[in-house]
Design a protein around this motif. Sequence first.
Motif, mmCIF file in Angstrom:
data_model
loop_
_atom_site.group_PDB
_atom_site.id
_atom_site.type_symbol
_atom_site.label_atom_id
_atom_site.label_comp_id
_atom_site.label_asym_id
_atom_site.label_seq_id
_atom_site.Cartn_x
_atom_site.Cartn_y
_atom_site.Cartn_z
ATOM 1 N N GLU A 123 -9.597 4.801 -1.397
ATOM 2 C CA GLU A 123 -8.362 4.998 -2.153
ATOM 3 C C GLU A 123 -7.931 3.674 -2.778
ATOM 4 O O GLU A 123 -8.389 2.604 -2.386
ATOM 5 C CB GLU A 123 -7.257 5.569 -1.264
ATOM 6 C CG GLU A 123 -6.906 4.724 -0.049
ATOM 7 C CD GLU A 123 -5.763 5.327 0.755
ATOM 8 O OE1 GLU A 123 -4.684 5.539 0.158
ATOM 9 O OE2 GLU A 123 -5.959 5.567 1.956
ATOM 10 N N GLY A 124 -7.059 3.774 -3.773
ATOM 11 C CA GLY A 124 -6.619 2.566 -4.466
ATOM 12 C C GLY A 124 -7.613 2.177 -5.551
ATOM 13 O O GLY A 124 -8.279 3.013 -6.150
ATOM 14 N N PRO A 130 -8.362 -13.120 -7.887
ATOM 15 C CA PRO A 130 -8.622 -13.701 -6.555
ATOM 16 C C PRO A 130 -7.502 -13.490 -5.544
ATOM 17 O O PRO A 130 -7.677 -13.759 -4.353
ATOM 18 C CB PRO A 130 -8.798 -15.199 -6.864
ATOM 19 C CG PRO A 130 -9.183 -15.260 -8.297
ATOM 20 C CD PRO A 130 -8.439 -14.138 -8.952
ATOM 21 N N ASN A 131 -6.335 -13.016 -5.997
ATOM 22 C CA ASN A 131 -5.206 -12.787 -5.085
ATOM 23 C C ASN A 131 -5.118 -11.338 -4.612
ATOM 24 O O ASN A 131 -4.190 -10.983 -3.882
ATOM 25 C CB ASN A 131 -3.886 -13.172 -5.776
ATOM 26 C CG ASN A 131 -3.860 -14.647 -6.142
ATOM 27 O OD1 ASN A 131 -4.343 -15.477 -5.370
ATOM 28 N ND2 ASN A 131 -3.316 -14.962 -7.315
ATOM 29 N N GLY A 150 -0.711 -2.016 -1.160
ATOM 30 C CA GLY A 150 0.545 -2.572 -1.639
ATOM 31 C C GLY A 150 1.100 -3.631 -0.718
ATOM 32 O O GLY A 150 1.971 -4.421 -1.100
ATOM 33 N N GLN A 151 0.609 -3.680 0.519
ATOM 34 C CA GLN A 151 1.082 -4.662 1.496
ATOM 35 C C GLN A 151 0.483 -6.033 1.195
ATOM 36 O O GLN A 151 -0.653 -6.151 0.758
ATOM 37 C CB GLN A 151 0.684 -4.194 2.902
ATOM 38 C CG GLN A 151 1.220 -5.046 4.033
ATOM 39 C CD GLN A 151 0.871 -4.443 5.395
ATOM 40 O OE1 GLN A 151 0.562 -3.255 5.503
ATOM 41 N NE2 GLN A 151 0.925 -5.267 6.427
ATOM 42 N N THR A 152 1.234 -7.090 1.434
ATOM 43 C CA THR A 152 0.754 -8.465 1.258
ATOM 44 C C THR A 152 0.431 -9.047 2.639
ATOM 45 O O THR A 152 1.225 -8.920 3.584
ATOM 46 C CB THR A 152 1.803 -9.334 0.558
ATOM 47 O OG1 THR A 152 2.063 -8.794 -0.741
ATOM 48 C CG2 THR A 152 1.319 -10.770 0.401
ATOM 49 N N ILE A 153 -0.749 -9.670 2.752
ATOM 50 C CA ILE A 153 -1.150 -10.289 4.024
ATOM 51 C C ILE A 153 -1.420 -11.771 3.810
ATOM 52 O O ILE A 153 -1.921 -12.186 2.759
ATOM 53 C CB ILE A 153 -2.403 -9.606 4.614
ATOM 54 C CG1 ILE A 153 -3.562 -9.618 3.612
ATOM 55 C CG2 ILE A 153 -2.102 -8.188 5.060
ATOM 56 C CD1 ILE A 153 -4.871 -9.085 4.193
ATOM 57 N N THR A 154 -1.058 -12.563 4.794
ATOM 58 C CA THR A 154 -1.302 -14.001 4.753
ATOM 59 C C THR A 154 -2.332 -14.343 5.819
ATOM 60 O O THR A 154 -2.148 -14.021 7.005
ATOM 61 C CB THR A 154 -0.009 -14.795 5.010
ATOM 62 O OG1 THR A 154 0.962 -14.428 4.019
ATOM 63 C CG2 THR A 154 -0.273 -16.304 4.924
ATOM 64 N N LEU A 155 -3.432 -14.955 5.413
ATOM 65 C CA LEU A 155 -4.545 -15.256 6.316
ATOM 66 C C LEU A 155 -4.815 -16.752 6.359
ATOM 67 O O LEU A 155 -4.697 -17.449 5.341
ATOM 68 C CB LEU A 155 -5.825 -14.537 5.851
ATOM 69 C CG LEU A 155 -5.766 -13.020 5.695
ATOM 70 C CD1 LEU A 155 -7.103 -12.505 5.152
ATOM 71 C CD2 LEU A 155 -5.430 -12.343 7.017
ATOM 72 N N LYS A 197 -2.866 -9.497 -1.803
ATOM 73 C CA LYS A 197 -2.235 -8.182 -1.916
ATOM 74 C C LYS A 197 -3.319 -7.127 -1.774
ATOM 75 O O LYS A 197 -4.351 -7.174 -2.448
ATOM 76 C CB LYS A 197 -1.540 -8.036 -3.265
ATOM 77 C CG LYS A 197 -0.842 -6.679 -3.435
ATOM 78 C CD LYS A 197 -0.186 -6.563 -4.793
ATOM 79 C CE LYS A 197 0.493 -5.197 -4.953
ATOM 80 N NZ LYS A 197 1.145 -5.061 -6.291
ATOM 81 N N ILE A 198 -3.097 -6.164 -0.869
ATOM 82 C CA ILE A 198 -4.070 -5.089 -0.643
ATOM 83 C C ILE A 198 -3.938 -4.068 -1.773
ATOM 84 O O ILE A 198 -2.871 -3.489 -1.980
ATOM 85 C CB ILE A 198 -3.855 -4.410 0.721
ATOM 86 C CG1 ILE A 198 -3.995 -5.425 1.856
ATOM 87 C CG2 ILE A 198 -4.848 -3.258 0.920
ATOM 88 C CD1 ILE A 198 -3.607 -4.889 3.222
#
Length: 870
Positions: A123-124, A130-131, A150-155, A197-198
């Motif tokens: 899906e999506g 690159p972001n 839609g969720q943002t993750i910081t790794l 951003k996913i």
Amino acid sequence: MNIVNKLTLRMLKENKRRTLVTIIGVIISVAMVTAVTTLFASFMNLLQKEAVADNGNWHVLYKNVTKEQLYEIKNDEETDTVFISRDVGYAELERGQNPSKPYLHVKEFDSTAFEQFSIELIEGRLPKTPNEVVISQQIIDDGGVPLEIGQTITLQVGDRYYKVDDDEGITNNSFSLVYNGDELAETIINTVEKEYKIVGIINAPNWEHSFSPAYTVLSSTHEAFIGANEQVNASVLVKKLNRSIFNHSNQLAENFGIEEVIFNDELLRYHGIVEGDNLNRTFISLVTIIIAIIVVGSVSLINNAFAISVSERSRYLGMLASVGATKRQKRNSVYFEGVMIGLISIPLGLIAGIGGIAITLSLLNGILQNVLNLRTELTVVVTPMSIILTIIISMLTIFISVFIPALRASRISAIDAIRQTKDIKLSRKKVKTSKLVRKIFGIEAEIGLKNLKRNKKRYNATIFSLVISIVLFLTISYFTNSLQKAAEMSNFNPEYDISVSFDQNFEQIDQDVIENIRSFEDVTDMNIIYYFGSIEGYVDKSKLSSSLKERSKDFPDMLEDGKYLYNIDVNVLEDEDLKSYVEQISVDFNPLINSDHPTAILFNKNHFYDMEKEKYVEEEAVNLDIGDKIALQYNDWVTEKRYQLAEEVEIIAEETEQLPLGIYNSTNPGQFILIMSKSSIEKLVGDIDIETGTSEMYIKSSDPMKTVEDLENIGINKDSIYNVYESKKNDEQFLFVLGVFVYGFITLITLITVSNIFNTISTSIALRKREFGMLKSVGMTPKGFNKMIHYESIFYGIKSLLYGLPISVIVMFLIYKATEFSYEYEFYLPWKSIGIVIVAVFLIVGIVMLYSSSKVKKENIIDALKQENI
């Protein structure tokens, strides 16, 4: 159409039986060649798709290239498509629920790489900058982290660093984590914070195995994003795929300073391009032999059919010659017959071959996908090349078959043809037989033998057909056995259905429980086997296996005082199980339990994969003889002490074929198996306290699932029960699929050969109506006639076997040499198949002779004597 061709068509119509048999034989021949080429193309296409699904669609991978090197790769004359990727690094997965997968593995692909690496979007959408990233569905399902589009993750992305005692460094091992004992011995260092951003969720890529330490996260990159000092991986699809790819790619890397080049060996292998691949050589050799077998069998059938046709038409060809027909016209009449047969048979054969494979694959597709764990269906692939190749092979087969009969037809003179003296020439020397033949077998046998000598060409044609039939059957039989041998050597396929583990030796196991299990209704066979920890024994250099002797020449230090220390797999059976086993292998049970010193049965077969030879090897594990004794020592894994066992063990029997249920072949060159009784092992161990052994129960059951339930019901721990029935079902399904193709091939070969024999013998008998009429006219009785036919059948059978068996052995040896590229074992003869062939030859010849002779037996003598043709 000229008059000669019209007469040829008329002859084909009048001899409907022979024409039909010839057409059917050619159709089968064409269908078989079509089936082989179509099946090959279909399987290669499937394997290519599976290889792409596993590793991506690329031919060459240049690792860690700069922007300048990437430019050179793109502008190389052999490069078709280039796509880039790079490993960004690893990051810890916060709130992850699977301790075996604590990481995320972040990679970057350009847009082409997403296509060529078969990334499946659930899906999506795919990332464009690159972001942005797509994440593996397994992060949610297996890792237990509820990430969403839609969720943002910081790794915190960095390198995996490990430290175990004095060993430390950066690891990029994508197959496992590094542990120190039970504790994880690695962490993430050199981290860089990245925010993503996913934008999509993908199926887990094939490189993300269940045992991989990380889940996959994919971002986007582009050539424009590569800095001057940054490196990427460049994957290349070349324009022309051939063997020069290896030299060219390595040379390109050397010219521009690229340090690492990787080839997609699996995909290249299925395109028929691989460097130094023994398995590929084996496959090509076997396919070549199979195609040759089909062609030889087909030429035999078609050649005999046309030879018989020329023989039948010799009188009318002579009459044509008497009224002015030229050699060319007579020769072309036979070629015309071949063209007519080909025009009918080749299209029908193509349709039959493709249709047969299509139906077979449609019926077996589900089984194949299940057994081979395929992600794609096996579809029928018909390439123009395979069709053209089939037509060319079929046309060449027909041309070769008609060449000699056509040549013979052109040479038929008018006088010889009308007098019918060409085929049968009576001279004393030609038809002379031994006096013993009449003395032992009677005058009917002598007449039968003289008949064969008088009809030399027809006799030889029949013998040739029988010889080809023998060679075809035995060759395919041996080929089937070779496939089974290869599967046996490269796979562990247990005969039992269920195993039960006991952390106890045989003295501690409750015998009442054992007897209860033996009484289960569905249990058909059962063994209890006790295993020691580590048993070793020195064997003199002269008694070593052939592979160890070879190795000792290069590595003399492996010997200690001229002896080699073997690992010995000692298996102790319950007396009841041991007695049942020795009865099967015809060994005396008494010395195993009543001897005053330890005794054992040596299982002396070993198969393993030799890394140096790059092939599977089967050999005698050790050259100990019956009566030899060997001193053993025991290594205690717990105390790390080595004990010399009390007495030497005497070898009282040697076996190489049949093992007790639950024991399987040794799989390394420095190991062999001993099978012993309880009383023998007690004498051997003496006072040494051995507590590290375990016991295993192996069960064959008519209903394995019910037997597992019964075991649990009597208190057997569920965790100690291993049901191998499900995995065996896959193996059986694979063998079933293999059997369908192999025995289908044998069936078609048999149809060709039987029709060949039937066509030759029945026509030969029919052409001898005048001869049989003459014999009846001088007093031969029906009983004598039958006796003569029986003896002719025997003479056919004996002579065909005298030629067919040695030729078969030679062809079988060639197959053996072909498999030797990947498998090394002793050459053997399939005696069971040879016995079947001997019986079948006499049976087939006898039935055909009797059937054909019954057609002429009731012929009126006057009509028979007047008969000139069938």
